[in-house]
Design a protein around this motif. Structure first.
Motif, PDB file in Angstrom:
ATOM      1  N   ARG A  75       2.506   0.453   9.139  1.00 21.85           N
ATOM      2  CA  ARG A  75       3.949   0.466   8.928  1.00 21.85           C
ATOM      3  C   ARG A  75       4.279  -0.003   7.511  1.00 21.85           C
ATOM      4  O   ARG A  75       3.639  -0.931   6.991  1.00 21.85           O
ATOM      5  CB  ARG A  75       4.638  -0.451   9.934  1.00 21.85           C
ATOM      6  CG  ARG A  75       4.608   0.051  11.360  1.00 21.85           C
ATOM      7  CD  ARG A  75       5.203  -0.968  12.318  1.00 21.85           C
ATOM      8  NE  ARG A  75       5.223  -0.471  13.684  1.00 21.85           N
ATOM      9  CZ  ARG A  75       5.547  -1.206  14.750  1.00 21.85           C
ATOM     10  NH1 ARG A  75       5.870  -2.497  14.586  1.00 21.85           N
ATOM     11  NH2 ARG A  75       5.541  -0.670  15.961  1.00 21.85           N
ATOM     12  N   THR A 125       4.863  -3.746   7.352  1.00 19.90           N
ATOM     13  CA  THR A 125       3.623  -4.509   7.500  1.00 19.90           C
ATOM     14  C   THR A 125       2.841  -4.510   6.193  1.00 19.90           C
ATOM     15  O   THR A 125       2.315  -5.546   5.762  1.00 19.90           O
ATOM     16  CB  THR A 125       2.774  -3.916   8.632  1.00 19.90           C
ATOM     17  OG1 THR A 125       3.521  -3.972   9.855  1.00 19.90           O
ATOM     18  CG2 THR A 125       1.476  -4.669   8.803  1.00 19.90           C
ATOM     19  N   GLU A 151       4.524  -6.858   3.757  1.00 20.41           N
ATOM     20  CA  GLU A 151       4.287  -8.246   4.166  1.00 20.41           C
ATOM     21  C   GLU A 151       2.905  -8.708   3.747  1.00 20.41           C
ATOM     22  O   GLU A 151       2.746  -9.805   3.171  1.00 20.41           O
ATOM     23  CB  GLU A 151       4.453  -8.347   5.688  1.00 20.41           C
ATOM     24  CG  GLU A 151       4.140  -9.715   6.264  1.00 20.41           C
ATOM     25  CD  GLU A 151       4.134  -9.711   7.786  1.00 20.41           C
ATOM     26  OE1 GLU A 151       3.431 -10.550   8.374  1.00 20.41           O
ATOM     27  OE2 GLU A 151       4.830  -8.848   8.389  1.00 20.41           O
ATOM     28  N   TRP A 152       1.891  -7.898   4.016  1.00 18.75           N
ATOM     29  CA  TRP A 152       0.516  -8.304   3.703  1.00 18.75           C
ATOM     30  C   TRP A 152       0.264  -8.287   2.202  1.00 18.75           C
ATOM     31  O   TRP A 152      -0.477  -9.135   1.692  1.00 18.75           O
ATOM     32  CB  TRP A 152      -0.461  -7.407   4.431  1.00 18.75           C
ATOM     33  CG  TRP A 152      -0.492  -7.671   5.918  1.00 18.75           C
ATOM     34  CD1 TRP A 152      -0.019  -8.781   6.563  1.00 18.75           C
ATOM     35  CD2 TRP A 152      -1.023  -6.809   6.927  1.00 18.75           C
ATOM     36  NE1 TRP A 152      -0.225  -8.669   7.914  1.00 18.75           N
ATOM     37  CE2 TRP A 152      -0.840  -7.484   8.177  1.00 18.75           C
ATOM     38  CE3 TRP A 152      -1.632  -5.566   6.920  1.00 18.75           C
ATOM     39  CZ2 TRP A 152      -1.251  -6.915   9.388  1.00 18.75           C
ATOM     40  CZ3 TRP A 152      -2.050  -5.003   8.119  1.00 18.75           C
ATOM     41  CH2 TRP A 152      -1.858  -5.670   9.334  1.00 18.75           C
ATOM     42  N   ARG A 206      -5.376  -9.037  11.543  1.00 15.76           N
ATOM     43  CA  ARG A 206      -4.601  -7.955  10.923  1.00 15.76           C
ATOM     44  C   ARG A 206      -5.004  -6.602  11.496  1.00 15.76           C
ATOM     45  O   ARG A 206      -4.145  -5.744  11.749  1.00 15.76           O
ATOM     46  CB  ARG A 206      -4.795  -7.974   9.411  1.00 15.76           C
ATOM     47  CG  ARG A 206      -4.020  -9.084   8.712  1.00 15.76           C
ATOM     48  CD  ARG A 206      -4.064  -8.912   7.202  1.00 15.76           C
ATOM     49  NE  ARG A 206      -3.270  -9.934   6.524  1.00 15.76           N
ATOM     50  CZ  ARG A 206      -3.087  -9.981   5.214  1.00 15.76           C
ATOM     51  NH1 ARG A 206      -3.655  -9.061   4.430  1.00 15.76           N
ATOM     52  NH2 ARG A 206      -2.348 -10.928   4.680  1.00 15.76           N
ATOM     53  N   ARG A 227      -3.427  -6.217  14.875  1.00 19.77           N
ATOM     54  CA  ARG A 227      -1.993  -5.910  14.767  1.00 19.77           C
ATOM     55  C   ARG A 227      -1.777  -4.469  14.344  1.00 19.77           C
ATOM     56  O   ARG A 227      -0.898  -3.772  14.879  1.00 19.77           O
ATOM     57  CB  ARG A 227      -1.341  -6.862  13.766  1.00 19.77           C
ATOM     58  CG  ARG A 227       0.133  -6.537  13.485  1.00 19.77           C
ATOM     59  CD  ARG A 227       0.764  -7.550  12.576  1.00 19.77           C
ATOM     60  NE  ARG A 227       2.004  -7.052  11.988  1.00 19.77           N
ATOM     61  CZ  ARG A 227       2.727  -7.704  11.085  1.00 19.77           C
ATOM     62  NH1 ARG A 227       2.338  -8.901  10.666  1.00 19.77           N
ATOM     63  NH2 ARG A 227       3.833  -7.179  10.595  1.00 19.77           N
ATOM     64  N   GLU A 269       0.376  -1.681  16.455  1.00 21.69           N
ATOM     65  CA  GLU A 269       1.552  -1.036  15.880  1.00 21.69           C
ATOM     66  C   GLU A 269       1.373   0.470  15.781  1.00 21.69           C
ATOM     67  O   GLU A 269       2.314   1.239  16.038  1.00 21.69           O
ATOM     68  CB  GLU A 269       1.849  -1.636  14.509  1.00 21.69           C
ATOM     69  CG  GLU A 269       2.336  -3.076  14.582  1.00 21.69           C
ATOM     70  CD  GLU A 269       2.665  -3.684  13.234  1.00 21.69           C
ATOM     71  OE1 GLU A 269       3.210  -4.809  13.219  1.00 21.69           O
ATOM     72  OE2 GLU A 269       2.376  -3.049  12.186  1.00 21.69           O
TER      73      GLU A 269
END
Length: 341
Positions: free
Chosen positions: A33, A36, A39-40, A76, A79, A83
């Motif tokens: 995404r 995501t 964010e990372w 990660r 996740r 997702e």
């Protein structure tokens, strides 16, 4: 520039999201995404890679490398899998075959460890979100014959644990599909499918070579349209092309969607599924591709329902799932026939 239709705000998007389909051409890391990824990248102090606009294929591969580097912990990767499968469910995907190169995993010391984690995590995500999942172990065609044999052997060891096929990725030019024949034989011996990339950056001769190797599906394969004889062979074989139109335009295979040969291939009787390839990098998901195929390529609902049927039938999903999904396509097409075009 191609842009996706916002989910939940476009009637056409919602319409094609309701069409049951298999997504057979999607690379796991690049299905991340956007939020995501940002964010990372912020957490790791990494610059956000370019998206959608790539000056050349090498620039695309560089951006993909950044995505791989972000997946440096099991948390990660877990996740990401959840997702990706959740997003597939929201897009009407009933069977998801995702591709990755396990020995490039940044979260594990070996490819075996990566698959030991990925396969049960994907299966659990599938149960949570109602999507069957199968993994494709990709061979990097530029990494040499030793890698090809190792990747095929790895896939074979996990054949009963969630791996369904081997693929062949990266730049075709100078790396013909025939070079992977021995690796494909190992996969077949283990009961796995063979689904190489061919006929994307190289021409129709690579599609013919793939057919000569007895592959199950061909990822891309669109350059077959340049040789009517290869198109006729494809149609006669029943081998499905896993076509990703936006990817082909963004990477310069075709100038525009209007010039893409998907309608021509369908009219010639070639079975085609529709995929998003690398959704994050190309800015489209699989539903967007159906919308674009209808609105910019002129493929009618009957043709798109045919693509959905081909995707389901050509997948490695269980037979009972296929039967139910195909019945769902029939229901969708009956309802679509009562709607304005």
């Amino acid at each position: 520039m191609i842009r996706p239709a916002p989910p939940g705000h476009c009637p056409a998007y919602e319409r094609y999201a309701a069409l049951p389909k298999a997504h057979l051409h999607v690379h796991l890391e690049a299905a991340m995404r956007p939020g995501t990824m940002r964010e990372w990248c912020a957490e790791d102090g990494v610059e956000v890679p370019p998206l959608v606009d790539f000056p050349h294929f090498t620039g695309f591969l560089d951006a993909y490398g950044v995505l791989i580097s972000l997946l440096h912990t099991p948390e990660r990767l877990g996740r990401l899998l959840d997702e990706v499968v959740a997003d597939a469910a929201a897009q009407g995907v009933v069977a998801l075959e995702f591709a990755s190169i396990p020995d490039k995993s940044a979260a594990f010391d070996s490819a075996e460890e990566a698959l030991e984690f990925i396969l049960p995590a994907a299966s659990a995500a599938g149960r949570r979100h109602g999507v069957w999942t199968g993994a494709i172990v990709s061979i990097d065609r530029g990494a040499g014959p030793g890698h090809a044999l190792e990747a095929a052997g790895l896939a074979a060891r996990f054949a009963e644990r969630g791996v369904v096929a081997v693929g062949l990725v990266a730049d075709e030019r100078g790396n013909p599909v025939a070079d992977a024949a021995e690796a494909f034989a190992i996969a077949r011996e283990a009961g796995l499918g063979v689904v190489p990339h061919a006929g994307e950056l190289a021409g129709p001769e690579e599609v013919r070579s793939a057919l000569d190797l007895g592959v199950d599906r061909i990822q891309h394969g669109v350059r077959a349209a340049e040789d009517p004889r290869v198109v006729a062979e494809l149609a006669a074989s029943g081998v499905c092309l896993d076509v990703c139109p936006s990817s082909n335009v963004i990477l310069g295979v075709y100038p525009t969607l209007a010039e893409h040969p998907l309608p021509t291939l369908l009219d010639a009787g070639v079975r085609c599924s529709i995929g998003a390839d690398d959704p994050l990098l190309f800015g489209v998901d699989v539903v967007d591709e159906y919308v674009l195929a209808h609105e910019q390529m002129g493929i009618p609902d009957a043709g798109l329902a045919g693509c959905a049927r081909a995707s389901i039938d050509s997948s490695f999903a269980p037979a009972d799932l296929k039967r139910g999904a195909l019945a769902g396509v029939d229901d969708w097409e009956r309802e679509a026939g009562q709607l304005p075009g």
